[in-house]
Design an enzyme around this catalytic site. Structure first.
Site, mmCIF file in Angstrom:
data_model
loop_
_atom_site.group_PDB
_atom_site.id
_atom_site.type_symbol
_atom_site.label_atom_id
_atom_site.label_comp_id
_atom_site.label_asym_id
_atom_site.label_seq_id
_atom_site.Cartn_x
_atom_site.Cartn_y
_atom_site.Cartn_z
ATOM 1 C CE LYS A 53 -4.096 -1.872 2.345
ATOM 2 N NZ LYS A 53 -5.057 -1.653 3.449
ATOM 3 C CG ASP B 48 -8.594 0.672 3.788
ATOM 4 O OD1 ASP B 48 -9.302 -0.230 3.298
ATOM 5 O OD2 ASP B 48 -7.353 0.604 3.841
#
Length: 285
Positions: free
Chosen positions: A72, A109
């Site tokens: 990420k 997220d």
């Protein structure tokens, strides 16, 4: 033309994303594939850049990919455009290929956390309220960002390693974030309208999260991003005391919606059937 997307990570065998997206692909009758690919961080740039051409040679089009640990953060310097949420959070969990062939880095997220909460409570009621966030890792960054977007007046942030919480607060550049000592977390429960555990404490195989909820504010909503077990000890204690609780599976399901819509042009539904199907896969791992 067939559309391809997937998830990359190292390791990747544990990922529930292929099951989740595969369910939607079948449900909506799409000519598409969603595949898991194990990629080391040092190979991420070449893999991402090469995929569009690989797919064209096979008669399909590469629409994008999810990224999981430890890719990420590495993706931040690889994609062509980093959207605001990913910039603030410091990580990319979703890559979308636009019409010009550019790689767009997103982080869904925070939105997934927000949408998961919205299934259980009117999130407008959190405006000008106080959140207590435990942890300062990547998930905490996404959740603090979401709390800022939801209009919390104050975010109390604590972590076992205090400096990581300080760094997170500085990166977010918000005067609404106050870092408190880890040892004081129970005392500050009396101020929390939302309590979020973003640490791995309480997860199967990890140390328990030690937190006395006796001082927890009336009406507080308690949530845990851990979903193995689905009901952590924190959630069980809160439920038994009469508080509303939100488990971690909802965040996983809801964060996937934006990527799926960007890749395949359909906004998918998170419902009980999807939740049961993903849980079946979780129980097999």
């Amino acid at each position: 033309m067939k559309k391809n997307a997937g998830v990359m990570g190292f390791p990747i065998a544990h990922s529930l994303s292929p099951r989740l997206h595969g369910y939607w692909i079948k449900k909506y009758g799409l000519d598409a594939d969603y595949l898991a690919r194990e990629v080391r961080p040092e190979n991420l740039k070449d893999t991402l850049r090469r995929l569009p051409q690989e797919c064209l040679s096979e008669g399909s089009v590469f629409c994008g990919t999810n990224l999981t640990i430890p890719l990420k953060e590495a993706a931040m310097d690889i994609v062509d455009i980093v959207e605001e949420a990913a910039q603030k959070i410091g990580a990319v969990n979703t890559v979308v290929v636009n019409e010009e062939g550019q790689l767009i880095g997103r982080n869904t997220d925070g939105l997934g956390f927000q949408d998961s909460l919205a299934e259980h409570v009117d999130i407008k009621t959190f405006h000008n309220k106080t959140a207590l966030v435990l942890g300062a890792g990547g998930a905490a960054r996404a959740i603090v960002f979401a709390c800022l977007m939801m209009g919390f007046r104050r975010i109390l942030l604590t972590n076992r390693t205090r400096q990581r919480a300080i760094d997170l607060a500085q990166d977010m550049k918000s005067e609404k974030i106050d870092v408190i000592q880890w040892e004081e977390r129970a005392a500050f429960c009396k101020e929390a309208d939302l309590l979020v555990n973003t640490t791995s404490l309480g997860m199967t195989g990890q140390d328990p999260l030690e937190l006395n909820l006796d001082r927890l504010k009336n009406g507080c909503v308690v949530t845990d991003i851990v979903y193995v077990p689905l009901e952590t000890d924190l959630l069980r204690q809160a439920r038994e005391k009469g508080y509303r609780t939100v488990d971690g599976l909802g965040m996983l399901l809801h964060q996937a919606k934006a990527g799926f819509e960007a890749w395949f042009g359909i906004k998918p539904e998170v419902d009980a059937a999807l939740r049961d199907y993903v849980l079946q896969g979780l129980n097999k791992k």
